[in-house]
Design a protein around this motif. Structure first.
Motif, PDB file in Angstrom:
ATOM      1  N   HIS A  10      28.113  41.831   1.063  1.00  0.00           N
ATOM      2  CA  HIS A  10      27.204  40.880   1.716  1.00  0.00           C
ATOM      3  C   HIS A  10      27.106  39.528   1.010  1.00  0.00           C
ATOM      4  O   HIS A  10      26.017  38.987   0.808  1.00  0.00           O
ATOM      5  CB  HIS A  10      25.826  41.517   1.916  1.00  0.00           C
ATOM      6  CG  HIS A  10      25.811  42.482   3.065  1.00  0.00           C
ATOM      7  ND1 HIS A  10      25.970  42.069   4.369  1.00  0.00           N
ATOM      8  CD2 HIS A  10      25.704  43.829   3.104  1.00  0.00           C
ATOM      9  CE1 HIS A  10      25.945  43.133   5.161  1.00  0.00           C
ATOM     10  NE2 HIS A  10      25.805  44.208   4.422  1.00  0.00           N
ATOM     11  N   HIS A  63      28.722  43.029  10.094  1.00  0.00           N
ATOM     12  CA  HIS A  63      28.329  41.665   9.711  1.00  0.00           C
ATOM     13  C   HIS A  63      29.539  40.740   9.588  1.00  0.00           C
ATOM     14  O   HIS A  63      29.432  39.543   9.876  1.00  0.00           O
ATOM     15  CB  HIS A  63      27.535  41.689   8.399  1.00  0.00           C
ATOM     16  CG  HIS A  63      26.145  42.210   8.575  1.00  0.00           C
ATOM     17  ND1 HIS A  63      25.050  41.391   8.703  1.00  0.00           N
ATOM     18  CD2 HIS A  63      25.688  43.483   8.687  1.00  0.00           C
ATOM     19  CE1 HIS A  63      23.962  42.148   8.873  1.00  0.00           C
ATOM     20  NE2 HIS A  63      24.326  43.409   8.862  1.00  0.00           N
ATOM     21  N   HIS A 148      27.680  50.901   5.265  1.00  0.00           N
ATOM     22  CA  HIS A 148      26.777  50.490   6.346  1.00  0.00           C
ATOM     23  C   HIS A 148      25.290  50.738   6.112  1.00  0.00           C
ATOM     24  O   HIS A 148      24.474  49.888   6.435  1.00  0.00           O
ATOM     25  CB  HIS A 148      27.230  51.139   7.657  1.00  0.00           C
ATOM     26  CG  HIS A 148      26.593  50.598   8.895  1.00  0.00           C
ATOM     27  ND1 HIS A 148      26.559  49.252   9.209  1.00  0.00           N
ATOM     28  CD2 HIS A 148      25.956  51.224   9.930  1.00  0.00           C
ATOM     29  CE1 HIS A 148      25.943  49.086  10.388  1.00  0.00           C
ATOM     30  NE2 HIS A 148      25.563  50.256  10.825  1.00  0.00           N
ATOM     31  N   HIS A 150      23.810  51.185   3.173  1.00  0.00           N
ATOM     32  CA  HIS A 150      23.422  50.632   1.868  1.00  0.00           C
ATOM     33  C   HIS A 150      22.707  51.683   1.010  1.00  0.00           C
ATOM     34  O   HIS A 150      21.955  51.331   0.104  1.00  0.00           O
ATOM     35  CB  HIS A 150      22.510  49.397   2.024  1.00  0.00           C
ATOM     36  CG  HIS A 150      23.150  48.262   2.758  1.00  0.00           C
ATOM     37  ND1 HIS A 150      22.752  46.954   2.582  1.00  0.00           N
ATOM     38  CD2 HIS A 150      24.155  48.220   3.655  1.00  0.00           C
ATOM     39  CE1 HIS A 150      23.473  46.155   3.354  1.00  0.00           C
ATOM     40  NE2 HIS A 150      24.336  46.912   4.023  1.00  0.00           N
TER      41      HIS A 150
END
Ligand code: ZN
Length: 247
Positions: A10, A63, A148, A150
């Motif tokens: 991320h 994302h 996905h 986390h």
């Protein structure tokens, strides 16, 4: 091969660098399970760093696809949507084609791979034992690695039973698994850049594909630096604040 397994970076460069420093010398190749960008302020730096890792097998995540404009982001919360739109505008001439060349599921080292889940590689959050059996049926290998959620976690088909039973265990730091023991499993290494299990440290795993030994690992990083960059980029400050909560 000794694999470093990472996921859900991320765009958090401080966390990614900390993981690569902590794992240095302990791996020969890297598996990245997607969501390299989105939320954080360094999408290009993270994409380029990942792209250059040795013997890389890398998936794309929801994302990443959102930043590329390749999926509908109406299902995203407003903060994630803002970050996806910001990221899409930032992607460099090196980062964009790297991410565009990735797919959300695959196979390597005799395991299946999916960003989210075997039956829905882009969207399903695998968190619950009831999700084990229908997903176990979707891959031929004994093990599927996912990201996905986390959250470092293992779904194991309960021993001595058919695939309709499943137990969930959390991947506590330094805990180990033997992936060669012939059990059907879904394994999540946790998130590098935005952990959501209450532990703020970056999560990753070290997996010896020959012996089957898998270790869940954590390492601290400069959260304040990451938060400052998120604010300076004009991204929602909540995306930085949550890093201090590990949620
Ligand atoms: Zn993610």
């Amino acid at each position: 091969m000794r694999r470093l397994v990472i996921s859900d970076i991320h765009a958090n460069l401080e966390a990614l660098n900390a993981v690569l420093d902590a794992a240095e010398g302990a791996y020969d190749g890297v598996l990245c399970l997607g969501d390299t960008v989105g939320y954080g302020a360094n999408p290009n730096e993270c994409s380029e760093r990942v792209a250059n890792l040795p013997h890389l097998v890398c998936l794309v995540g929801n994302h990443d696809l959102a930043a590329l404009g390749a999926i509908d982001i109406q299902a995203f919360n407003p903060f994630a949507r803002t970050a996806a739109e910001w990221t899409g505008k930032q992607l460099s001439v090196a980062a964009r084609p790297f991410l565009e060349g990735l797919v959300p599921e695959g196979h390597t080292d005799h395991v299946a791979l999916a960003h989210a889940s075997p039956r829905d590689p882009i969207w399903e959050y695998v968190e619950d034992a009831s999700q084990g059996p229908p997903n176990f049926a979707m891959f031929e290998e004994l093990v599927c690695l996912v990201g996905h959620t986390h959250i470092a976690l293992v779904l194991t088909s309960a021993p001595g039973t058919n695939t309709y039973n499943c137990e969930v265990t959390y991947g506590k730091p330094s805990s180990v698994l033997d992936l060669s023991d012939k059990q059907k499993r879904i394994v999540n290494p946790g998130s590098v850049g935005q952990p959501r299990d209450g532990d703020t440290r970056a999560a990753y795993a070290l997996w010896d594909t020959k012996s089957g030994n898998w270790e869940f690992c954590r390492t601290g990083y400069d959260i304040k630096a990451t938060q400052s960059k998120i604010v300076a980029a004009g991204l929602p400050s909540l995306l930085g604040e949550r890093l201090h909560l590990g949620r």
